[in-house]
Design an enzyme around this catalytic site. Sequence first.
Site, short mmCIF file in Angstrom:
data_model
loop_
_atom_site.label_atom_id
_atom_site.label_comp_id
_atom_site.label_asym_id
_atom_site.label_seq_id
_atom_site.Cartn_x
_atom_site.Cartn_y
_atom_site.Cartn_z
N LYS A 44 -45.48 24.07 21.27
CA LYS A 44 -46.61 23.19 21.58
C LYS A 44 -46.95 23.27 23.07
O LYS A 44 -46.15 23.78 23.88
CB LYS A 44 -46.27 21.74 21.21
N ARG A 145 -42.82 5.72 17.66
CA ARG A 145 -44.09 6.42 17.87
C ARG A 145 -44.66 6.74 16.49
O ARG A 145 -44.90 5.85 15.68
CB ARG A 145 -43.89 7.69 18.70
N TYR A 280 -53.13 16.44 54.95
CA TYR A 280 -53.83 15.17 54.90
C TYR A 280 -52.93 14.00 55.28
O TYR A 280 -51.79 13.90 54.84
CB TYR A 280 -54.38 14.92 53.50
N MET A 328 -54.94 19.95 46.87
CA MET A 328 -55.41 20.45 45.59
C MET A 328 -55.07 21.92 45.37
O MET A 328 -54.69 22.32 44.26
CB MET A 328 -56.91 20.25 45.45
#
EC number: 5.1.1.1
Length: 388
Positions: A44, A145, A280, A328
């Site tokens: 998956k 779940r 940053y 990013m």
Amino acid sequence: MSETAARRAAVTRARAEIDLAALRANVRALRERAPGAALMAVVKADAYGHGALPCARAAVAAGATWLGTATPQEALALRAEAGLPDDVRIMCWLWTPGGPWQEAVEADLDVSVSGMWALDEVTEAARRAGVPARVQLKADTGLGRNGCQPGEDWAELVREALRAEGEGLLRVTGLWSHFACADEPGHPSIAAQLTRFREMTAYAEQQGVRPDVRHIANSPATLTLPEAHFDLVRPGIAMYGVSPSPEIGTPADFGLRPVMTLAASLALVKQVPGGHGVSYGHHYTTPGETTLGLVPLGYADGIPRHASSTGPVLVDGKWRTVAGRIAMDQFVVDLGGDRPTPGTEAVLFGPGGRGEPTAEDWAQAAGTIAYEIVTRIGSRVPRVYVNE
């Protein structure tokens, strides 16, 4: 050209190298852990970021007889691909109302059913398709779940599945569940879930269900709970050479080898004075004159921003640490007095055999689990398959 030079030349901006020989060896090691059970290779989420089809092929070559996916779309894509034997079973388990039931039935997938709405939809799809569906009933044994609750809900689901089976609309091929805490040795829920699973499967079989397989064992249960192996084990993260949890052991403890190595080429190397802010927010300031290296990977590529100022990187044989915030598309490492050339390989993680960090090291740095580290590596990073 030396091996190191060849590796560097092969890395452009970045790449995730996937060692399929390691994956095959891992599958064989997992089969040895559960010699009496069949093995479902869970592929998956694009094989936990490693590439679903190449990993599925490698797993089958190493003896996996089932493939597992979360969504039906993942399973249908595998079934449509050439190169997988027709007798390999493919199962998918995460359904929502209105899903592609008829396509799944026609593709001969094993589909999971946790409640009456899903049973109704798959039987109607089988009626339209004119062929019986392969259905596995999922029991909620305590994870909370997906899965059918014990008691009246389970009794109704079993009863109606048997009725549909009697009408030729489906065959109940499996009974299954999933652990909540198998990665926490000794957790009381493990024994409780095993007891509940035995009770729920026994009830279904007393009512007339004749499943091909009963299964509950995920990666940690495959590695540490032989009493949970039943007819089939479903290793996921362990197949990719990552331990499900440091608490149960390292990959090497189980004879596993990490499959993915993530590397990039330094895009820039430059000298800066002391007191120079980096990235940053200037959360890192150089303590003195130093060399900065720019690694062209960022959170858009799946590098966790939470590992800012903590993520480890191997450059020229030395561990470095992310300097300041991960952006990013890029982040910076402080190289001290060293001055490697642009293009030098920066290894974020790999098996660890060359002294490089591992996915677990990044998980610790980011305060997460190693599953997330490998799975989140994005599509901008090409997968390069070796040892096919």
